[in-house]
Scaffold this active site. Structure first.
Site, PDB file in Angstrom:
ATOM      1  N   ASP A 278       2.087  12.002  46.492  1.00 27.27           N
ATOM      2  CA  ASP A 278       3.353  12.733  46.480  1.00 27.27           C
ATOM      3  C   ASP A 278       4.479  11.899  45.865  1.00 27.27           C
ATOM      4  OD1 ASP A 278       2.221  14.971  47.534  1.00 27.27           O
ATOM      5  OD2 ASP A 278       3.114  14.793  49.523  1.00 27.27           O
TER       6      ASP A 278
ATOM      7  N   LYS B 251       8.478  11.660  41.171  1.00 27.02           N
ATOM      8  CA  LYS B 251       8.994  11.130  39.898  1.00 27.02           C
ATOM      9  C   LYS B 251       8.764  12.125  38.768  1.00 27.02           C
ATOM     10  CE  LYS B 251       8.585   6.192  40.994  1.00 27.02           C
ATOM     11  NZ  LYS B 251       8.746   6.397  42.431  1.00 27.02           N
TER      12      LYS B 251
ATOM     13  N   ALA C  60       8.739  15.472  54.926  1.00 23.34           N
ATOM     14  CA  ALA C  60       8.731  14.096  54.433  1.00 23.34           C
ATOM     15  C   ALA C  60       9.539  13.203  55.384  1.00 23.34           C
ATOM     16  CB  ALA C  60       9.275  14.063  53.008  1.00 23.34           C
TER      17      ALA C  60
END
Length: 272
Positions: free
Chosen positions: A60, A65, A176
């Site tokens: 991930d 990016k 996250a």
């Protein structure tokens, strides 16, 4: 989808990255599609033009990016998972060719994931901007182990957040950093933003879920640093401010059904 040139962003620290890249290259050669390869750690300006798709090889982190580049170029993105649990990289290495075949035949779902933008405000510092798919974090610096951020949503004060900092997360980012900080899990295609404190030195401070149209003003009362998807972007001295809002361009994430990729709630269940 008409594919002529694909940008591949690879994490070459992953043992399987070279194998995945070779499989992708062989498939592209047969189809007459050009491949442009870029390392995940490469932060130099992208000079390639006329790209049609971004594919990431890694976890991930590599996807985040790639998503930044894809959003800037307004391109869809596919994530190939070379790590463990991947909320964003749902394609396994064994399914690279079949996934890309489905892209060619438009046999996929395109999910629009909102991004978040931060922009420095005030005349005391040069204006800097950044976007993130998961979250913008305002956290303590390495020197100062505590920070304090005062947060406003429009004209309303949301209060002061003393402690390790505060996150402004998207629904995608709810699984996250924000999840580790005790924030709620939000279905990733919802249109909202989440405010989650980090180890607050105050009782009763909890996460907030607010409309994505909210425009936040974050004022540093103690030194802080700004993170965009975990990457340091800028430092804030006391009194400096940051405007945070929904970004103009989303991430357009290509999703596949079973057996190529599990759905979001299957991934959530795997967390437990």
């Amino acid at each position: 989808m008409n594919l002529r040139k694909i940008l591949v962003i690879a994490n070459f620290a992953k043992p399987q990255s070279e194998i995945a890249l070779e499989r992708l290259r062989r498939w592209a050669t047969v189809k007459g599609i050009s491949i442009v390869v870029r390392a995940g750690l490469d932060s130099s300006p992208l000079l390639e033009k006329d790209l049609d798709l971004v594919v990431t090889l890694g976890g991930d982190g590599t996807f985040l990016k790639g998503a930044r580049i894809a959003a800037e170029l307004d391109l869809p993105i596919v994530g190939v998972n070379l790590g463990s649990l991947g909320f964003l990289t749902s394609v396994g290495i064994e399914n690279i060719e079949s996934a890309l075949e489905q892209v060619l035949t438009d046999s996929f779902a395109l999910e629009t994931r909102i991004r978040i933008e931060a922009r420095s405000v005030g005349a005391t510092a040069p204006i800097k901007t950044c976007t993130a798919l998961n979250e913008i974090g305002l956290v303590h610096t390495e020197i100062s182990r505590r920070t304090e951020i005062e947060l406003f949503a429009g004209e309303r004060s949301l209060g002061s957040y003393p402690g390790d900092g505060v996150l402004i997360a998207t629904p995608t980012g709810s699984t996250a950093y924000a999840l580790s900080a005790g924030g709620p899990i939000i279905e990733p295609t919802m249109d909202c933003l989440i405010v989650t404190p980090l180890a607050p030195h105050r009782l009763g401070v909890r996460s907030l879920v607010l409309p994505s149209a909210s425009v936040f003003l974050a004022v540093a009362r103690r030194p802080a640093q700004v993170l965009a998807d975990g990457d340091p972007v800028m430092a804030l001295s006391p009194g400096m401010a940051l405007e945070i809002c929904k970004a103009a361009r989303p991430t357009r994430l290509i999703r596949f059904g079973a057996p190529i990729g599990p759905d979001f709630w299957t991934m959530v269940r795997r967390l437990s």
